[in-house]
Design a protein around this motif. Structure first.
Motif, mmCIF file in Angstrom:
data_model
loop_
_atom_site.group_PDB
_atom_site.id
_atom_site.type_symbol
_atom_site.label_atom_id
_atom_site.label_comp_id
_atom_site.label_asym_id
_atom_site.label_seq_id
_atom_site.Cartn_x
_atom_site.Cartn_y
_atom_site.Cartn_z
ATOM 1 N N GLN A 4 0.833 -1.208 0.000
ATOM 2 C CA GLN A 4 0.000 0.000 0.000
ATOM 3 C C GLN A 4 0.867 1.258 0.000
ATOM 4 O O GLN A 4 0.592 2.210 -0.735
ATOM 5 C CB GLN A 4 -0.928 -0.014 1.229
ATOM 6 N N LYS A 8 -1.234 10.185 2.440
ATOM 7 C CA LYS A 8 -2.656 10.501 2.234
ATOM 8 C C LYS A 8 -2.891 12.005 2.348
ATOM 9 O O LYS A 8 -3.596 12.606 1.534
ATOM 10 C CB LYS A 8 -3.502 9.732 3.264
ATOM 11 N N LYS A 17 2.470 1.602 -3.398
ATOM 12 C CA LYS A 17 1.457 1.929 -4.410
ATOM 13 C C LYS A 17 1.179 3.435 -4.429
ATOM 14 O O LYS A 17 1.178 4.052 -5.493
ATOM 15 C CB LYS A 17 0.153 1.160 -4.117
ATOM 16 N N SER A 63 -1.196 9.071 -5.640
ATOM 17 C CA SER A 63 -2.644 9.220 -5.471
ATOM 18 C C SER A 63 -3.123 8.353 -4.318
ATOM 19 O O SER A 63 -2.762 7.181 -4.211
ATOM 20 C CB SER A 63 -3.355 8.810 -6.769
ATOM 21 N N ALA A 64 -3.956 8.953 -3.440
ATOM 22 C CA ALA A 64 -4.475 8.198 -2.293
ATOM 23 C C ALA A 64 -5.958 8.501 -2.084
ATOM 24 O O ALA A 64 -6.484 8.344 -0.985
ATOM 25 C CB ALA A 64 -3.686 8.536 -1.047
ATOM 26 N N LYS A 65 -6.608 8.939 -3.180
ATOM 27 C CA LYS A 65 -8.004 9.366 -3.131
ATOM 28 C C LYS A 65 -8.925 8.317 -2.488
ATOM 29 O O LYS A 65 -9.779 8.669 -1.670
ATOM 30 C CB LYS A 65 -8.469 9.664 -4.566
ATOM 31 N N ASP A 66 -8.742 7.034 -2.867
ATOM 32 C CA ASP A 66 -9.662 5.988 -2.410
ATOM 33 C C ASP A 66 -9.331 5.440 -1.023
ATOM 34 O O ASP A 66 -10.076 4.618 -0.484
ATOM 35 C CB ASP A 66 -9.677 4.826 -3.416
ATOM 36 N N VAL A 67 -8.181 5.854 -0.466
ATOM 37 C CA VAL A 67 -7.796 5.371 0.866
ATOM 38 C C VAL A 67 -8.460 6.276 1.911
ATOM 39 O O VAL A 67 -8.385 7.497 1.817
ATOM 40 C CB VAL A 67 -6.259 5.374 1.032
ATOM 41 N N SER A 68 -9.113 5.668 2.901
ATOM 42 C CA SER A 68 -9.877 6.422 3.899
ATOM 43 C C SER A 68 -8.964 7.073 4.946
ATOM 44 O O SER A 68 -8.197 6.380 5.631
ATOM 45 C CB SER A 68 -10.880 5.487 4.583
#
Lengths: 84, 84
Positions: free
Chosen positions: B22, B80, B25, B31-36
């Motif tokens: 992770q 993030k 990646k 990009s970390a848009k989808d990580v909460s």
């Protein structure tokens, strides 16, 4: 219940419920591009082994915490495969 | 070393190194848009409490596993905030 047991239960609760915001985030956005597939596979494998470890030791807190964490992460893994 | 200790160490290794893919990646994709963000904050708090728990019990495997997991997840949290 002593302080250290309460601390451990609080820690276990946090590292379990932490995955709920991730689960709902992907569910709402239908996007999991930035979430690592490899992380989810390795993490689910590890949590499954923690579950076996807890069952072997008959340690209920380890069993419950890891069972719930495994369920949350299997759903996230399913979302990752579904939404990419 | 007995079977159950090896199982626990193997489980701890997997749930620790799982965060490396992770981390790399996000580092590569920027990009970390989808990580909460909420997941990362709650998870880091929980792992920090596990670390305190391990130090309190002077349990080296709990200390090492949670210290490394905390470092990996603080870097992911930093990514993030940096990359959104």
């Amino acid at each position: 219940m002593d302080f250290i047991t309460i601390l451990g239960l609080f820690a276990a609760t946090l590292t379990t419920i932490a995955f709920l915001p991730q689960l709902f985030k992907i569910w709402h956005s239908k996007s999991a591009k930035d979430v690592s597939l490899e992380m989810l596979i390795i993490f689910c494998s590890g949590v499954f082994l923690w579950l076996v470890y807890g069952i072997y030791l008959q340690a209920l807190p380890i069993i419950i915490a890891n069972l719930v964490t495994l369920i949350f992460n299997l759903i996230i893994l399913w979302f990752k495969i579904k939404y990419r």
